[in-house]
Design a protein around this motif. Sequence first.
Motif, PDB file in Angstrom:
ATOM      1  N   GLY A 112     -15.680 -43.466  33.805  1.00  0.00           N
ATOM      2  CA  GLY A 112     -16.042 -44.098  32.550  1.00  0.00           C
ATOM      3  C   GLY A 112     -15.242 -45.345  32.232  1.00  0.00           C
ATOM      4  N   ASP A 113     -14.159 -45.588  32.972  1.00  0.00           N
ATOM      5  CA  ASP A 113     -13.385 -46.822  32.785  1.00  0.00           C
ATOM      6  C   ASP A 113     -13.649 -47.811  33.922  1.00  0.00           C
ATOM      7  OD1 ASP A 113     -12.045 -45.534  34.840  1.00  0.00           O
ATOM      8  OD2 ASP A 113     -10.039 -45.793  33.982  1.00  0.00           O
ATOM      9  N   GLU A 114     -14.840 -47.714  34.508  1.00  0.00           N
ATOM     10  CA  GLU A 114     -15.210 -48.586  35.625  1.00  0.00           C
ATOM     11  C   GLU A 114     -16.592 -49.187  35.388  1.00  0.00           C
ATOM     12  OE1 GLU A 114     -12.787 -46.362  39.232  1.00  0.00           O
ATOM     13  OE2 GLU A 114     -14.832 -45.705  38.810  1.00  0.00           O
ATOM     14  N   LEU A 115     -16.807 -50.354  35.988  1.00  0.00           N
ATOM     15  CA  LEU A 115     -18.121 -50.990  35.981  1.00  0.00           C
ATOM     16  C   LEU A 115     -18.540 -51.301  37.408  1.00  0.00           C
ATOM     17  CD1 LEU A 115     -17.785 -53.625  33.082  1.00  0.00           C
ATOM     18  CD2 LEU A 115     -18.749 -51.313  32.945  1.00  0.00           C
ATOM     19  N   PHE A 116     -19.831 -51.143  37.672  1.00  0.00           N
ATOM     20  CA  PHE A 116     -20.385 -51.592  38.944  1.00  0.00           C
ATOM     21  C   PHE A 116     -20.680 -53.086  38.806  1.00  0.00           C
ATOM     22  CE2 PHE A 116     -24.271 -52.223  41.635  1.00  0.00           C
ATOM     23  CZ  PHE A 116     -23.593 -52.198  42.842  1.00  0.00           C
ATOM     24  N   TYR A 117     -20.046 -53.884  39.651  1.00  0.00           N
ATOM     25  CA  TYR A 117     -20.082 -55.339  39.497  1.00  0.00           C
ATOM     26  C   TYR A 117     -20.833 -55.988  40.655  1.00  0.00           C
ATOM     27  CZ  TYR A 117     -18.340 -60.152  39.134  1.00  0.00           C
ATOM     28  OH  TYR A 117     -18.238 -61.519  39.045  1.00  0.00           O
ATOM     29  N   PHE A 139     -17.962 -49.376  47.861  1.00  0.00           N
ATOM     30  CA  PHE A 139     -17.616 -50.630  47.199  1.00  0.00           C
ATOM     31  C   PHE A 139     -16.115 -50.658  46.937  1.00  0.00           C
ATOM     32  CE2 PHE A 139     -21.875 -49.313  45.711  1.00  0.00           C
ATOM     33  CZ  PHE A 139     -22.629 -50.358  46.244  1.00  0.00           C
ATOM     34  N   LEU A 140     -15.432 -51.656  47.469  1.00  0.00           N
ATOM     35  CA  LEU A 140     -14.006 -51.779  47.190  1.00  0.00           C
ATOM     36  C   LEU A 140     -13.794 -52.043  45.702  1.00  0.00           C
ATOM     37  CD1 LEU A 140     -12.749 -53.878  50.242  1.00  0.00           C
ATOM     38  CD2 LEU A 140     -12.664 -51.393  49.912  1.00  0.00           C
ATOM     39  N   ASN A 141     -12.689 -51.579  45.180  1.00  0.00           N
ATOM     40  CA  ASN A 141     -12.401 -51.722  43.754  1.00  0.00           C
ATOM     41  C   ASN A 141     -11.350 -52.785  43.495  1.00  0.00           C
ATOM     42  OD1 ASN A 141     -10.753 -49.543  45.071  1.00  0.00           O
ATOM     43  ND2 ASN A 141      -9.616 -49.659  43.142  1.00  0.00           N
ATOM     44  N   TYR A 142     -11.540 -53.483  42.386  1.00  0.00           N
ATOM     45  CA  TYR A 142     -10.530 -54.385  41.835  1.00  0.00           C
ATOM     46  C   TYR A 142      -9.902 -53.661  40.637  1.00  0.00           C
ATOM     47  CZ  TYR A 142     -12.347 -58.379  44.534  1.00  0.00           C
ATOM     48  OH  TYR A 142     -12.727 -59.229  45.540  1.00  0.00           O
ATOM     49  N   GLU A 143      -8.610 -53.867  40.410  1.00  0.00           N
ATOM     50  CA  GLU A 143      -7.915 -53.170  39.332  1.00  0.00           C
ATOM     51  C   GLU A 143      -7.530 -54.150  38.229  1.00  0.00           C
ATOM     52  OE1 GLU A 143      -5.153 -49.715  40.232  1.00  0.00           O
ATOM     53  OE2 GLU A 143      -3.704 -51.168  39.433  1.00  0.00           O
ATOM     54  N   ALA A 144      -7.821 -53.795  36.992  1.00  0.00           N
ATOM     55  CA  ALA A 144      -7.579 -54.692  35.863  1.00  0.00           C
ATOM     56  C   ALA A 144      -6.102 -55.019  35.696  1.00  0.00           C
ATOM     57  CB  ALA A 144      -8.110 -54.065  34.577  1.00  0.00           C
ATOM     58  N   TYR A 154     -11.942 -52.443  26.428  1.00  0.00           N
ATOM     59  CA  TYR A 154     -11.468 -53.205  27.597  1.00  0.00           C
ATOM     60  C   TYR A 154     -12.595 -53.888  28.348  1.00  0.00           C
ATOM     61  CZ  TYR A 154     -11.846 -48.213  28.934  1.00  0.00           C
ATOM     62  OH  TYR A 154     -12.240 -46.902  29.053  1.00  0.00           O
ATOM     63  N   PHE A 155     -13.796 -53.361  28.285  1.00  0.00           N
ATOM     64  CA  PHE A 155     -14.904 -54.020  28.967  1.00  0.00           C
ATOM     65  C   PHE A 155     -15.206 -55.389  28.359  1.00  0.00           C
ATOM     66  CE2 PHE A 155     -16.393 -49.456  29.760  1.00  0.00           C
ATOM     67  CZ  PHE A 155     -15.799 -49.412  31.010  1.00  0.00           C
ATOM     68  N   ARG A 156     -14.910 -55.549  27.095  1.00  0.00           N
ATOM     69  CA  ARG A 156     -15.134 -56.818  26.412  1.00  0.00           C
ATOM     70  C   ARG A 156     -13.895 -57.716  26.400  1.00  0.00           C
ATOM     71  NH1 ARG A 156     -19.657 -57.051  22.962  1.00  0.00           N
ATOM     72  NH2 ARG A 156     -20.854 -55.117  22.889  1.00  0.00           N
ATOM     73  N   GLU A 157     -12.715 -57.126  26.510  1.00  0.00           N
ATOM     74  CA  GLU A 157     -11.481 -57.867  26.268  1.00  0.00           C
ATOM     75  C   GLU A 157     -10.694 -58.219  27.526  1.00  0.00           C
ATOM     76  OE1 GLU A 157      -9.128 -56.265  22.935  1.00  0.00           O
ATOM     77  OE2 GLU A 157     -10.832 -54.919  22.546  1.00  0.00           O
ATOM     78  N   GLY A 232      -4.662 -51.323  27.528  1.00  0.00           N
ATOM     79  CA  GLY A 232      -4.301 -51.081  26.141  1.00  0.00           C
ATOM     80  C   GLY A 232      -3.363 -49.898  26.045  1.00  0.00           C
ATOM     81  N   PHE A 233      -2.237 -50.074  25.365  1.00  0.00           N
ATOM     82  CA  PHE A 233      -1.224 -49.016  25.343  1.00  0.00           C
ATOM     83  C   PHE A 233      -1.757 -47.723  24.759  1.00  0.00           C
ATOM     84  CE2 PHE A 233       2.220 -46.714  23.202  1.00  0.00           C
ATOM     85  CZ  PHE A 233       2.948 -46.354  24.333  1.00  0.00           C
ATOM     86  N   GLN A 234      -2.519 -47.801  23.669  1.00  0.00           N
ATOM     87  CA  GLN A 234      -3.023 -46.572  23.060  1.00  0.00           C
ATOM     88  C   GLN A 234      -3.965 -45.831  24.008  1.00  0.00           C
ATOM     89  OE1 GLN A 234      -1.968 -45.032  20.339  1.00  0.00           O
ATOM     90  NE2 GLN A 234      -0.472 -46.690  20.087  1.00  0.00           N
ATOM     91  N   ASN A 235      -4.771 -46.557  24.773  1.00  0.00           N
ATOM     92  CA  ASN A 235      -5.637 -45.910  25.760  1.00  0.00           C
ATOM     93  C   ASN A 235      -4.813 -45.241  26.853  1.00  0.00           C
ATOM     94  OD1 ASN A 235      -8.127 -46.686  24.567  1.00  0.00           O
ATOM     95  ND2 ASN A 235      -7.918 -48.736  25.430  1.00  0.00           N
ATOM     96  N   TYR A 236      -3.774 -45.926  27.282  1.00  0.00           N
ATOM     97  CA  TYR A 236      -2.855 -45.386  28.300  1.00  0.00           C
ATOM     98  C   TYR A 236      -2.186 -44.111  27.781  1.00  0.00           C
ATOM     99  CZ  TYR A 236       1.586 -45.328  30.975  1.00  0.00           C
ATOM    100  OH  TYR A 236       2.689 -44.974  31.736  1.00  0.00           O
ATOM    101  N   TYR A 237      -1.670 -44.168  26.562  1.00  0.00           N
ATOM    102  CA  TYR A 237      -0.990 -43.009  25.971  1.00  0.00           C
ATOM    103  C   TYR A 237      -1.961 -41.835  25.824  1.00  0.00           C
ATOM    104  CZ  TYR A 237       1.846 -40.202  22.807  1.00  0.00           C
ATOM    105  OH  TYR A 237       2.553 -39.180  22.236  1.00  0.00           O
TER     106      TYR A 237
END
Length: 321
Positions: A112-117, A139-144, A154-157, A232-237
Amino acid sequence: MARVCIVTTVRDPGVCLESFIRYHLAIGIAHIYIFFDDPEDPAAQIALRFSEVTAIPNNEALQVQQALGNILYAKYGPHVGYEVMARQILNVETAIQLALEQGMDWIIHIDGDELFYLGETLTLDWFDQLDSGILQVRFLNYEAAPEKFEIEDYFREVSLFKKNPAVLGSDFYAKFQSISSKSQYFLAYQNGKSAARIYPNLLPNSVHSFDIPENRTLVTSSPAVLHYLNCGFQNYYKKYAQLGNFPDYWWRSKSNPIRVLFHLRSRDAYCSGDINQMAALYQELILYDNPVINQSLVEKGILTSISYPSQLLAKESARLN
């Protein structure tokens, strides 16, 4: 054009779920199967607004259905109570059966924290151009590389990404360390995520791939998977609050030690009860908030800017308003 679907398992995805759905429908994904790990997750109401989305709660009905009807239940069923990967794999098997019934051609399993690009020039016609002998694409992944401490959607920001090590030269890590002073590059997996042609006996064999021989598998960095890890720290926490004090090994087996150092350090920081430890770890390894360093890493070909998803979501918002 090939009918391509996506399957994902989520827990408390918040506002990002609507962006996940709208982005994938906008690029032409025919259907999305979303399994809600928490059967009471309020985000399920977001999914129910879309006719192209099937929302499936992890309730007793699903558990009984999988116990009775899933081939892989004998292997993964004993682990579903404590291992999210077991639930994910069973959910993919369930989604394959649903996709067969709905006439889908390909299925992609992502988080759910990934997009197919696809990139800015490719379309889902790309699948039609594959040789008929190719049954799986990895598909190889890129990491934000988040540039802000706090991020809501995060998908928008987020638009800055670390390229997959597989597409970089052997000396990239030394360059990365000398420029960034960070001790780690990718903080999670780097072996990609997969799509498979749908056929009656198709099964997943992990959260990354399907049970298909390597000689029938294509590996590519374009298209790719964008992994918005810990943005985002709150998402990480929140993520590590959900995971809690997990053991040092996968599947509760000492023969499968967790080798992702960052994952273990994050667990220990959360379990210490000191939020400042987690904030320090976020700033040390996750946050990329120095524009000069970032530009240097872009110029060295290590980081790259990918703004298409956020731009597409902005256009979708403008269209709907």
